[in-house]
Design an enzyme around this catalytic site. Sequence first.
Site, PDB file in Angstrom:
ATOM      1  N   GLN A 101      33.405  38.831  61.129  1.00  0.00           N
ATOM      2  CA  GLN A 101      33.928  38.847  59.765  1.00  0.00           C
ATOM      3  C   GLN A 101      32.999  39.673  58.880  1.00  0.00           C
ATOM      4  O   GLN A 101      31.788  39.670  59.065  1.00  0.00           O
ATOM      5  CB  GLN A 101      33.985  37.417  59.232  1.00  0.00           C
ATOM      6  CG  GLN A 101      34.731  37.304  57.918  1.00  0.00           C
ATOM      7  CD  GLN A 101      34.829  35.858  57.448  1.00  0.00           C
ATOM      8  OE1 GLN A 101      33.808  35.177  57.301  1.00  0.00           O
ATOM      9  NE2 GLN A 101      36.031  35.395  57.202  1.00  0.00           N
ATOM     10  N   TYR A 172      35.025  34.212  46.935  1.00  0.00           N
ATOM     11  CA  TYR A 172      34.484  35.295  47.742  1.00  0.00           C
ATOM     12  C   TYR A 172      35.030  36.593  47.160  1.00  0.00           C
ATOM     13  O   TYR A 172      36.141  36.651  46.641  1.00  0.00           O
ATOM     14  CB  TYR A 172      34.849  35.102  49.219  1.00  0.00           C
ATOM     15  CG  TYR A 172      33.968  34.043  49.843  1.00  0.00           C
ATOM     16  CD1 TYR A 172      34.248  32.707  49.629  1.00  0.00           C
ATOM     17  CD2 TYR A 172      32.833  34.371  50.567  1.00  0.00           C
ATOM     18  CE1 TYR A 172      33.419  31.719  50.136  1.00  0.00           C
ATOM     19  CE2 TYR A 172      32.002  33.389  51.083  1.00  0.00           C
ATOM     20  CZ  TYR A 172      32.297  32.064  50.859  1.00  0.00           C
ATOM     21  OH  TYR A 172      31.464  31.093  51.346  1.00  0.00           O
ATOM     22  N   ARG A 320      35.984  23.878  63.827  1.00  0.00           N
ATOM     23  CA  ARG A 320      34.995  22.804  63.998  1.00  0.00           C
ATOM     24  C   ARG A 320      35.208  22.077  65.325  1.00  0.00           C
ATOM     25  O   ARG A 320      34.257  21.579  65.933  1.00  0.00           O
ATOM     26  CB  ARG A 320      35.063  21.837  62.818  1.00  0.00           C
ATOM     27  CG  ARG A 320      34.389  22.393  61.566  1.00  0.00           C
ATOM     28  CD  ARG A 320      34.657  21.532  60.361  1.00  0.00           C
ATOM     29  NE  ARG A 320      36.065  21.588  59.979  1.00  0.00           N
ATOM     30  CZ  ARG A 320      36.607  20.850  59.006  1.00  0.00           C
ATOM     31  NH1 ARG A 320      35.851  20.000  58.340  1.00  0.00           N
ATOM     32  NH2 ARG A 320      37.896  20.969  58.700  1.00  0.00           N
ATOM     33  N   CYS A 343      36.668  16.614  66.995  1.00  0.00           N
ATOM     34  CA  CYS A 343      35.943  16.775  65.723  1.00  0.00           C
ATOM     35  C   CYS A 343      36.458  15.719  64.754  1.00  0.00           C
ATOM     36  O   CYS A 343      37.663  15.518  64.622  1.00  0.00           O
ATOM     37  CB  CYS A 343      36.215  18.170  65.171  1.00  0.00           C
ATOM     38  SG  CYS A 343      35.721  18.367  63.453  1.00  0.00           S
ATOM     39  N   GLU A 415      25.473  -4.868  75.985  1.00  0.00           N
ATOM     40  CA  GLU A 415      25.861  -4.900  74.566  1.00  0.00           C
ATOM     41  C   GLU A 415      25.994  -6.354  74.126  1.00  0.00           C
ATOM     42  O   GLU A 415      26.641  -7.146  74.805  1.00  0.00           O
ATOM     43  CB  GLU A 415      27.184  -4.129  74.377  1.00  0.00           C
ATOM     44  CG  GLU A 415      27.897  -4.366  73.076  1.00  0.00           C
ATOM     45  CD  GLU A 415      27.054  -4.053  71.831  1.00  0.00           C
ATOM     46  OE1 GLU A 415      26.311  -3.050  71.831  1.00  0.00           O
ATOM     47  OE2 GLU A 415      27.142  -4.844  70.873  1.00  0.00           O
ATOM     48  N   GLN A 423      27.764  -0.110  65.117  1.00  0.00           N
ATOM     49  CA  GLN A 423      28.103   0.017  63.698  1.00  0.00           C
ATOM     50  C   GLN A 423      29.222   1.017  63.436  1.00  0.00           C
ATOM     51  O   GLN A 423      29.918   0.931  62.443  1.00  0.00           O
ATOM     52  CB  GLN A 423      26.884   0.507  62.925  1.00  0.00           C
ATOM     53  CG  GLN A 423      25.802  -0.499  62.802  1.00  0.00           C
ATOM     54  CD  GLN A 423      24.707   0.057  61.933  1.00  0.00           C
ATOM     55  OE1 GLN A 423      24.908   0.329  60.771  1.00  0.00           O
ATOM     56  NE2 GLN A 423      23.540   0.238  62.520  1.00  0.00           N
TER      57      GLN A 423
HETATM   58  C1  LIG Z   1      29.615  25.609  59.263  1.00  0.00           C
HETATM   59  C2  LIG Z   1      30.801  26.360  58.752  1.00  0.00           C
HETATM   60  C3  LIG Z   1      30.646  27.643  58.255  1.00  0.00           C
HETATM   61  C4  LIG Z   1      31.751  28.351  57.799  1.00  0.00           C
HETATM   62  N1  LIG Z   1      31.584  29.644  57.376  1.00  0.00           N
HETATM   63  C5  LIG Z   1      32.684  30.403  57.107  1.00  0.00           C
HETATM   64  C6  LIG Z   1      32.566  31.794  56.872  1.00  0.00           C
HETATM   65  O1  LIG Z   1      31.495  32.367  56.956  1.00  0.00           O
HETATM   66  N2  LIG Z   1      33.685  32.483  56.590  1.00  0.00           N
HETATM   67  C7  LIG Z   1      34.896  31.888  56.527  1.00  0.00           C
HETATM   68  O2  LIG Z   1      35.876  32.561  56.251  1.00  0.00           O
HETATM   69  N3  LIG Z   1      35.049  30.566  56.774  1.00  0.00           N
HETATM   70  C8  LIG Z   1      33.981  29.823  57.081  1.00  0.00           C
HETATM   71  N4  LIG Z   1      34.140  28.498  57.423  1.00  0.00           N
HETATM   72  C9  LIG Z   1      35.484  27.912  57.430  1.00  0.00           C
HETATM   73  C10 LIG Z   1      36.151  27.981  58.794  1.00  0.00           C
HETATM   74  O3  LIG Z   1      36.475  29.298  59.135  1.00  0.00           O
HETATM   75  C11 LIG Z   1      37.441  27.148  58.798  1.00  0.00           C
HETATM   76  O4  LIG Z   1      38.283  27.634  57.815  1.00  0.00           O
HETATM   77  C12 LIG Z   1      37.193  25.690  58.538  1.00  0.00           C
HETATM   78  O5  LIG Z   1      36.192  25.205  59.382  1.00  0.00           O
HETATM   79  C13 LIG Z   1      38.458  24.868  58.694  1.00  0.00           C
HETATM   80  O6  LIG Z   1      38.975  24.990  59.980  1.00  0.00           O
HETATM   81  P1  LIG Z   1      38.758  23.830  61.096  1.00  0.00           P
HETATM   82  O7  LIG Z   1      39.319  22.586  60.507  1.00  0.00           O
HETATM   83  O8  LIG Z   1      39.496  24.315  62.292  1.00  0.00           O
HETATM   84  O9  LIG Z   1      37.308  23.716  61.312  1.00  0.00           O
HETATM   85  C14 LIG Z   1      33.039  27.762  57.838  1.00  0.00           C
HETATM   86  C15 LIG Z   1      33.179  26.481  58.348  1.00  0.00           C
HETATM   87  C16 LIG Z   1      32.090  25.779  58.806  1.00  0.00           C
HETATM   88  C17 LIG Z   1      32.279  24.402  59.370  1.00  0.00           C
HETATM   89  S1  SF4 Z   2      32.426  16.323  64.148  1.00  0.00           S
HETATM   90 FE1  SF4 Z   2      31.564  16.635  62.100  1.00  0.00          FE
HETATM   91  S2  SF4 Z   2      29.661  17.734  62.508  1.00  0.00           S
HETATM   92 FE2  SF4 Z   2      30.885  17.907  64.360  1.00  0.00          FE
HETATM   93  S3  SF4 Z   2      31.970  19.831  64.122  1.00  0.00           S
HETATM   94 FE3  SF4 Z   2      33.311  18.213  63.363  1.00  0.00          FE
HETATM   95  S4  SF4 Z   2      32.897  18.194  61.197  1.00  0.00           S
HETATM   96 FE4  SF4 Z   2      31.216  19.296  62.097  1.00  0.00          FE
END
Ligand SMILES: Cc1cc2nc3c(=O)[nH]c(=O)nc-3n(C[C@H](O)[C@H](O)[C@H](O)COP(=O)(O)O)c2cc1C
Ligand code: SF4
Length: 659
Positions: A101, A172, A320, A343, A415, A423
């Site tokens: 990106q 952005y 994630r 996740c 356990e 917890q």
């Molecule tokens: C640690 C982290 C860093 C991210 N950095 C960016 C980024 O640099 N650019 C971007 O467009 N989205 C970024 N995102 C958003 C992800 O691209 C994505 O939209 C978001 O995690 C939701 O999708 P998911 O539910 O599949 O994780 C980031 C997300 C996370 C968790």
């Molecule tokens: S479980 Fe929580 S820490 Fe792990 S990737 Fe998903 S949001 Fe991030």
Amino acid sequence: MSYDALLSPFRLKHLTLRNRVMMTAHVTNMAPLHVPSDQHVAYYRDRARGGIGLIVMGFPSVHPAGTNNVQEIAGYDPRVVPGLRAIADAVHEHDTPIIAQLGHAGRQGNSAYTMLPLMAPSAIPCPLNREMPKAMEPEDLDEVVEGHATTAAHVREAGLDGVEIHSAYGGYLLSSFLSPYMNERDDEYGGDLEGRMRLPLRVVRAVRERVGPDYIVGMQINGSDFSPGGVDLPEAQVIAQRLIATGALDYLVVKGSTYFVAHQNVHDWQNPRALWLGLAAGIKEAVGDFPVFAVGRINDPVEANAVIERGQADMVAMTRQHIADPETVRKLIEGRPEDVRGCISCNQGCLDMLPKGRHITCVHNPAAGYEAELGLGTLRRAEAAKDVVVVGGGPAGMKVAETAARRGHRVRLLERRDRLGGQVRLASNVPGRHEVGEVVRYLETQVRKLGIDVRCDVEATADGDDLEGADVVVVATGSRPVRRLIGVRSHQLEDVDGLELSHVHTSWDLLEGGIEPTHDVIVVDDGEGSWKALSIASHLARSGHAVQLVTPLPFVAASLGPYSIGPYMQTVFELGIVTHPFSIVRRVTESAVELTKEGRPVTLEHAGSVVLCGWHEPVADLYFDLKARGATVLRVGDAVAARTILHAVHEGERAARAI
Ligand SMILES: Cc1cc2nc3c(=O)[nH]c(=O)nc-3n(C[C@H](O)[C@H](O)[C@H](O)COP(=O)(O)O)c2cc1C
Ligand code: SF4
């Protein structure tokens, strides 16, 4: 369950992606020197090994002023090329294409890292980082266009498969030009859509020109800003059509939100799943066969498969989900969906690490960010199989048991409760918090599948038979709430009178002991400012109690990550919970709680029940007994110091590897 649609190949320009699962860009904070590191290589390699169809890495910034993370890759600097090449090579070895990106954080950047002014179309500050940006001059715009093109050239030179222009998330830079919510310019870069699109279109054309026709160029756009006066779906559809009409793009990723609704940027479990899916589907409708990729908490493979089947998008990002489990795709292919470590959308191990200046990891995948040491293929069988007895079936204990068993040890897991989970199981019983139970579900599944000898309702002691034959005992007995307010010590109080009264309860008395508080409840946070007091307070308020919440902190959710606070505070307000910030409990009486609030004495009358949601103390008697007897004993998780799931699971993994 069939995942056929999700696992079917997809043709993207000249590439055949082996399935429809991708990771969208995500900053990992793994570049302390602003060039890609070995940590990046190991991180992305494991995701490719796990079988994913496409990776987009984030985000080499295109300009120094566009940086928003302290350990971000400086894409505009040619020194990034060898490191990017190492990433590309590692990922390509496992048949996964990788795209980088190109990003400029605009007013959502961080000048503390750069000492440069933030850049924006107009001088309107971001509501999250609260710093006034500079309204860009024409030469600033030229630099940004050139920065995108230069960075794209570096990415291409390094052998990655493509670039993706970041124009989502409102603030952005490029998306802030598109959005009337942030763009109040009266020159040719503002006003009507033609003006607002001028900069993004210049960037698209410049990037395409620099990389040539045979290279993938994608773009990430907002399907809606969800912000006052911002871009909405009908306008986003027109934007998408005009972008595609340039002939310079190969795909679109569709997101939503700005930092006005910061909690929706990377939405946690408080937000609905698939929050942006309707936006992707709306853009898909507007652009026909042109490739559109959906993202945003589509972390259930069944739903991801349905998105493809329904034709709402051509690829589904499970971003994630792949931080939590890089082998998600392989497990689906092998018919083992129960082994997928889901996740839980907590953001605690990944996104919340970024403002702390730390690289990402995951609350229940200790290998994330530590791949070289803990990643795929690093677990070695023990030289000699031992009898390992793990005492405590919470996440820490279960993680020890899982990893030790995988190494070939004979494991017994004891356990004291009648079920595993500790917890975390209690927390997952609080309405609305069920997703955290996935940590327990995953570990329990592994413990059972590995044939570990699980014994519940066992209170192990150093003298009893339960530890018999153990070569190593691992104490993971967790923690328990203290009937004290330790936090008041920070305010020079010795102790609080009245906590022994019968109407004073701990959080566990409610969650486990079945205590039903009176109508009027005062919930006390002892300065932790985390989920505990908030969850209990909102649960009680939802069940009809009149709840007051007392905290010594400036506000009740002060320790939550910046992307989680918003919805929680909203919940607190909507439920009518009365909060008392800057408040220290001095004394509890039969009918009142006496505070010092903002420096002045205040008495809360009608304190029918008082619930202490304070700090916990370790349960570690067994550990000290065994240690005193010279036994081989380890201690992990809350039994060491009461902290979070992240610490419990990470320590459990490492302890088991040390046996
Ligand atoms: C640690 C982290 C860093 C991210 N950095 C960016 C980024 O640099 N650019 C971007 O467009 N989205 C970024 N995102 C958003 C992800 O691209 C994505 O939209 C978001 O995690 C939701 O999708 P998911 O539910 O599949 O994780 C980031 C997300 C996370 C968790
Ligand atoms: S479980 Fe929580 S820490 Fe792990 S990737 Fe998903 S949001 Fe991030």
